[in-house]
Design a protein around this motif. Structure first.
Motif, PDB file in Angstrom:
ATOM      1  N   GLN A 138      23.361  43.623  75.433  1.00  0.00           N
ATOM      2  CA  GLN A 138      22.210  42.755  75.162  1.00  0.00           C
ATOM      3  C   GLN A 138      22.515  41.768  74.035  1.00  0.00           C
ATOM      4  OE1 GLN A 138      19.376  42.540  76.949  1.00  0.00           O
ATOM      5  NE2 GLN A 138      20.307  44.041  78.313  1.00  0.00           N
ATOM      6  N   ILE A 139      23.205  42.252  72.986  1.00  0.00           N
ATOM      7  CA  ILE A 139      23.597  41.371  71.871  1.00  0.00           C
ATOM      8  C   ILE A 139      24.557  40.302  72.362  1.00  0.00           C
ATOM      9  CG2 ILE A 139      24.821  41.274  69.659  1.00  0.00           C
ATOM     10  CD1 ILE A 139      23.826  44.156  69.169  1.00  0.00           C
ATOM     11  N   SER A 140      25.558  40.729  73.132  1.00  0.00           N
ATOM     12  CA  SER A 140      26.584  39.804  73.602  1.00  0.00           C
ATOM     13  C   SER A 140      26.015  38.755  74.544  1.00  0.00           C
ATOM     14  CB  SER A 140      27.697  40.595  74.305  1.00  0.00           C
ATOM     15  OG  SER A 140      28.665  39.737  74.828  1.00  0.00           O
ATOM     16  N   TYR A 141      25.120  39.187  75.438  1.00  0.00           N
ATOM     17  CA  TYR A 141      24.581  38.277  76.456  1.00  0.00           C
ATOM     18  C   TYR A 141      23.834  37.107  75.827  1.00  0.00           C
ATOM     19  CZ  TYR A 141      22.719  36.933  81.002  1.00  0.00           C
ATOM     20  OH  TYR A 141      22.432  36.246  82.153  1.00  0.00           O
ATOM     21  N   LYS A 142      23.239  37.351  74.649  1.00  0.00           N
ATOM     22  CA  LYS A 142      22.480  36.300  73.973  1.00  0.00           C
ATOM     23  C   LYS A 142      23.378  35.286  73.266  1.00  0.00           C
ATOM     24  CE  LYS A 142      18.494  39.305  73.122  1.00  0.00           C
ATOM     25  NZ  LYS A 142      17.688  40.007  72.085  1.00  0.00           N
ATOM     26  N   ASN A 143      24.643  35.644  73.055  1.00  0.00           N
ATOM     27  CA  ASN A 143      25.530  34.788  72.275  1.00  0.00           C
ATOM     28  C   ASN A 143      26.717  34.240  73.063  1.00  0.00           C
ATOM     29  OD1 ASN A 143      24.555  35.051  69.276  1.00  0.00           O
ATOM     30  ND2 ASN A 143      24.471  37.119  70.109  1.00  0.00           N
ATOM     31  N   LEU A 144      26.764  34.524  74.357  1.00  0.00           N
ATOM     32  CA  LEU A 144      27.833  34.008  75.200  1.00  0.00           C
ATOM     33  C   LEU A 144      27.233  33.326  76.423  1.00  0.00           C
ATOM     34  CD1 LEU A 144      30.497  36.882  75.353  1.00  0.00           C
ATOM     35  CD2 LEU A 144      30.711  34.717  74.133  1.00  0.00           C
ATOM     36  N   ASP A 145      27.938  32.337  76.960  1.00  0.00           N
ATOM     37  CA  ASP A 145      27.504  31.790  78.240  1.00  0.00           C
ATOM     38  C   ASP A 145      27.777  32.827  79.316  1.00  0.00           C
ATOM     39  OD1 ASP A 145      30.201  30.920  79.779  1.00  0.00           O
ATOM     40  OD2 ASP A 145      30.425  30.562  77.632  1.00  0.00           O
ATOM     41  N   SER A 146      27.045  32.749  80.412  1.00  0.00           N
ATOM     42  CA  SER A 146      27.082  33.793  81.429  1.00  0.00           C
ATOM     43  C   SER A 146      28.469  33.961  82.040  1.00  0.00           C
ATOM     44  CB  SER A 146      26.067  33.487  82.530  1.00  0.00           C
ATOM     45  OG  SER A 146      26.340  32.232  83.115  1.00  0.00           O
ATOM     46  N   LEU A 147      29.232  32.862  82.158  1.00  0.00           N
ATOM     47  CA  LEU A 147      30.566  32.926  82.755  1.00  0.00           C
ATOM     48  C   LEU A 147      31.507  33.758  81.880  1.00  0.00           C
ATOM     49  CD1 LEU A 147      32.764  32.172  84.717  1.00  0.00           C
ATOM     50  CD2 LEU A 147      32.964  29.952  83.591  1.00  0.00           C
ATOM     51  N   THR A 148      31.552  33.439  80.581  1.00  0.00           N
ATOM     52  CA  THR A 148      32.427  34.173  79.660  1.00  0.00           C
ATOM     53  C   THR A 148      32.022  35.636  79.595  1.00  0.00           C
ATOM     54  OG1 THR A 148      32.690  32.171  78.332  1.00  0.00           O
ATOM     55  CG2 THR A 148      33.339  34.239  77.311  1.00  0.00           C
ATOM     56  N   PHE A 149      30.724  35.876  79.529  1.00  0.00           N
ATOM     57  CA  PHE A 149      30.222  37.248  79.475  1.00  0.00           C
ATOM     58  C   PHE A 149      30.659  38.036  80.708  1.00  0.00           C
ATOM     59  CE2 PHE A 149      27.010  40.326  80.785  1.00  0.00           C
ATOM     60  CZ  PHE A 149      26.903  41.120  79.662  1.00  0.00           C
ATOM     61  N   SER A 150      30.478  37.469  81.892  1.00  0.00           N
ATOM     62  CA  SER A 150      30.802  38.181  83.131  1.00  0.00           C
ATOM     63  C   SER A 150      32.288  38.479  83.233  1.00  0.00           C
ATOM     64  CB  SER A 150      30.352  37.364  84.347  1.00  0.00           C
ATOM     65  OG  SER A 150      28.965  37.184  84.346  1.00  0.00           O
ATOM     66  N   MET A 151      33.124  37.510  82.838  1.00  0.00           N
ATOM     67  CA  MET A 151      34.570  37.710  82.931  1.00  0.00           C
ATOM     68  C   MET A 151      35.039  38.799  81.969  1.00  0.00           C
ATOM     69  SD  MET A 151      36.324  33.999  83.643  1.00  0.00           S
ATOM     70  CE  MET A 151      35.718  33.213  82.152  1.00  0.00           C
ATOM     71  N   LEU A 152      34.562  38.758  80.719  1.00  0.00           N
ATOM     72  CA  LEU A 152      34.970  39.776  79.743  1.00  0.00           C
ATOM     73  C   LEU A 152      34.456  41.158  80.133  1.00  0.00           C
ATOM     74  CD1 LEU A 152      34.432  37.846  76.371  1.00  0.00           C
ATOM     75  CD2 LEU A 152      36.613  38.460  77.434  1.00  0.00           C
ATOM     76  N   ASN A 153      33.305  41.193  80.785  1.00  0.00           N
ATOM     77  CA  ASN A 153      32.715  42.469  81.186  1.00  0.00           C
ATOM     78  C   ASN A 153      33.552  43.178  82.251  1.00  0.00           C
ATOM     79  OD1 ASN A 153      30.706  44.437  80.959  1.00  0.00           O
ATOM     80  ND2 ASN A 153      29.548  43.591  82.666  1.00  0.00           N
ATOM     81  N   GLN A 154      34.409  42.419  82.972  1.00  0.00           N
ATOM     82  CA  GLN A 154      35.234  43.035  84.012  1.00  0.00           C
ATOM     83  C   GLN A 154      36.369  43.875  83.438  1.00  0.00           C
ATOM     84  OE1 GLN A 154      33.851  42.808  86.831  1.00  0.00           O
ATOM     85  NE2 GLN A 154      32.464  41.184  86.128  1.00  0.00           N
ATOM     86  N   THR A 155      36.662  43.724  82.134  1.00  0.00           N
ATOM     87  CA  THR A 155      37.748  44.512  81.535  1.00  0.00           C
ATOM     88  C   THR A 155      37.431  46.007  81.533  1.00  0.00           C
ATOM     89  OG1 THR A 155      36.809  44.160  79.311  1.00  0.00           O
ATOM     90  CG2 THR A 155      38.496  42.605  80.057  1.00  0.00           C
ATOM     91  N   LYS A 156      36.192  46.373  81.832  1.00  0.00           N
ATOM     92  CA  LYS A 156      35.854  47.802  81.868  1.00  0.00           C
ATOM     93  C   LYS A 156      36.644  48.535  82.948  1.00  0.00           C
ATOM     94  CE  LYS A 156      31.718  46.842  84.638  1.00  0.00           C
ATOM     95  NZ  LYS A 156      30.238  46.788  84.601  1.00  0.00           N
ATOM     96  N   ILE A 157      37.089  47.824  83.990  1.00  0.00           N
ATOM     97  CA  ILE A 157      37.888  48.461  85.037  1.00  0.00           C
ATOM     98  C   ILE A 157      39.219  48.937  84.456  1.00  0.00           C
ATOM     99  CG2 ILE A 157      38.987  48.130  87.284  1.00  0.00           C
ATOM    100  CD1 ILE A 157      36.923  45.901  87.793  1.00  0.00           C
ATOM    101  N   ILE A 158      39.859  48.082  83.625  1.00  0.00           N
ATOM    102  CA  ILE A 158      41.120  48.449  82.984  1.00  0.00           C
ATOM    103  C   ILE A 158      40.917  49.607  82.007  1.00  0.00           C
ATOM    104  CG2 ILE A 158      42.927  47.651  81.426  1.00  0.00           C
ATOM    105  CD1 ILE A 158      43.230  46.560  84.189  1.00  0.00           C
ATOM    106  N   PHE A 159      39.842  49.534  81.213  1.00  0.00           N
ATOM    107  CA  PHE A 159      39.574  50.611  80.253  1.00  0.00           C
ATOM    108  C   PHE A 159      39.315  51.934  80.974  1.00  0.00           C
ATOM    109  CE2 PHE A 159      38.264  47.046  77.323  1.00  0.00           C
ATOM    110  CZ  PHE A 159      39.277  47.266  76.405  1.00  0.00           C
ATOM    111  N   THR A 160      38.644  51.882  82.119  1.00  0.00           N
ATOM    112  CA  THR A 160      38.407  53.110  82.894  1.00  0.00           C
ATOM    113  C   THR A 160      39.730  53.716  83.347  1.00  0.00           C
ATOM    114  OG1 THR A 160      36.279  52.248  83.677  1.00  0.00           O
ATOM    115  CG2 THR A 160      37.231  54.084  84.902  1.00  0.00           C
ATOM    116  N   ALA A 161      40.628  52.867  83.846  1.00  0.00           N
ATOM    117  CA  ALA A 161      41.942  53.356  84.281  1.00  0.00           C
ATOM    118  C   ALA A 161      42.717  53.976  83.118  1.00  0.00           C
ATOM    119  CB  ALA A 161      42.749  52.208  84.901  1.00  0.00           C
ATOM    120  N   LEU A 162      42.646  53.346  81.933  1.00  0.00           N
ATOM    121  CA  LEU A 162      43.352  53.876  80.757  1.00  0.00           C
ATOM    122  C   LEU A 162      42.791  55.234  80.327  1.00  0.00           C
ATOM    123  CD1 LEU A 162      43.767  50.649  78.579  1.00  0.00           C
ATOM    124  CD2 LEU A 162      45.581  51.948  79.696  1.00  0.00           C
TER     125      LEU A 162
END
Length: 324
Positions: free
Chosen positions: A101-125
């Motif tokens: 919620q904090i991040s979404y208010k301070n980033l444009d939706s494109l940057t937010f969505s792209m960075l949010n996809q890194t959770k797939i890598i963190f899950t694998a790790l």
């Protein structure tokens, strides 16, 4: 944490994984359209979330009763076991949602969505470190293909939305850092849920009940100071609800049950594949029901998603003789 013993999945298990994955992709993909059509803007968000959590508990208890495990499960239930298996993931997910919620208010939706996809890598790790669940070279490549597809879908979603202006420090510390920490926490919580179900043999349905109760208690505590809490005290819990409002609430609750089942049977990494695939389902449903054609980004992402899923399934990690 000791890794689980490796077992080759049976045909019945593979069929079950495929069935649950298809249902979750359809639910996740259709949810935005159903919510948009059935929930008015006047509905208090916290009330719909609490109703959804209550519905999850009801469905989970019903499914446990149907499979005949309800009595045995609650006889063996302990508070320590519940806190270990579900309390920590529930607390992590609550913190993750706050950071998003904090991040979404301070980033444009494109940057937010792209960075949010890194959770797939963190899950694998995290599944590697906690469960010793290794990935083959081909599967690692499939993960990066999936992230590329997710980025393309995020570009398509964010291309029509404006960006948020702000100074560099605010964007870094209140936008980029929170979403990356949230992605890391998402990978950790997903791996903890997988560990609890596969190593500790904690029932997926029981985890749903426990996490829903913990999450609801945290949400209820927040209503003492939140605007939603004030709105519920003034207008009532079911303010602006209609019979149609229950449709997305129940649909979302069933989706929560499916998330637990997919994580339990297939793991958090494969859940990531399902969630990204669901974005394509959303684009298809928008075309069918709203006449909105899929974007070029969506059309390019489609073969990447299909290819990544095919590669990931076809080239599993082969256990070497020394490891076995």
């Amino acid at each position: 944490m000791a890794p689980p013993k490796s077992k080759a999945p049976t045909q019945a298990t593979n069929t079950r994984i495929f069935f649950f994955s298809i249902l979750l992709a359809l639910q996740y993909g259709a949810q935005p359209l159903i919510s948009k059509r059935c929930i008015s803007r006047e509905v208090i968000v916290t009330s719909s979330v609490l109703a959804c959590e209550a519905a999850k508990v009801i469905f989970a208890v019903y499914f446990m009763a149907k499979e005949g495990s309800l009595g045995r499960t609650f006889k063996e239930w302990t508070l320590v076991g519940a806190l270990t298996a579900s309390g920590l993931p529930a607390a992590i997910y609550a913190l993750q949602n706050s950071l998003l919620q904090i991040s979404y208010k301070n980033l444009d939706s494109l940057t937010f969505s792209m960075l949010n996809q890194t959770k797939i890598i963190f899950t694998a790790l995290f599944t590697y470190f906690m469960l010793r669940q290794k990935q083959s070279i081909q599967q690692i490549g499939a993960l990066f293909l999936l992230i590329a597809a997710a980025v393309l879908l995020s570009v398509g979603e964010g291309s029509n939305k404006g960006s948020t202006s702000g100074n560099a420090d605010q964007i870094l510390f209140y936008g980029i850092v929170p979403v990356l920490i949230a992605s890391l926490l998402s990978g950790l919580a997903s791996s903890l849920c997988q560990w609890a179900s596969q190593v500790k043999k904690h029932s997926s349905y029981l985890m749903t009940v426990e996490m829903s109760i913990v999450g609801s208690l945290c949400l209820l505590a927040s209503t003492f100071k939140s605007p939603d809490g004030e709105a519920m005290r003034q207008h009532g819990f079911f303010h602006a609800w209609t019979p149609l409002t229950w449709i997305p609430v129940i649909f979302n609750a069933l989706g929560g049950i499916l998330v637990g089942l997919v994580t339990s049977y297939a793991g958090g990494v494969r859940k990531g594949f399902v969630i990204v695939s669901a974005l394509l389902v959303t684009a298809l449903l928008q075309f069918i029901f709203e006449g909105k054609p899929p974007s070029l980004y969506c059309l390019v992402a489609l073969p990447l998603v299909v290819g990544s899923i095919s590669i990931y399934q076809k080239y599993p990690y082969q256990i070497k003789k020394k490891e076995s």
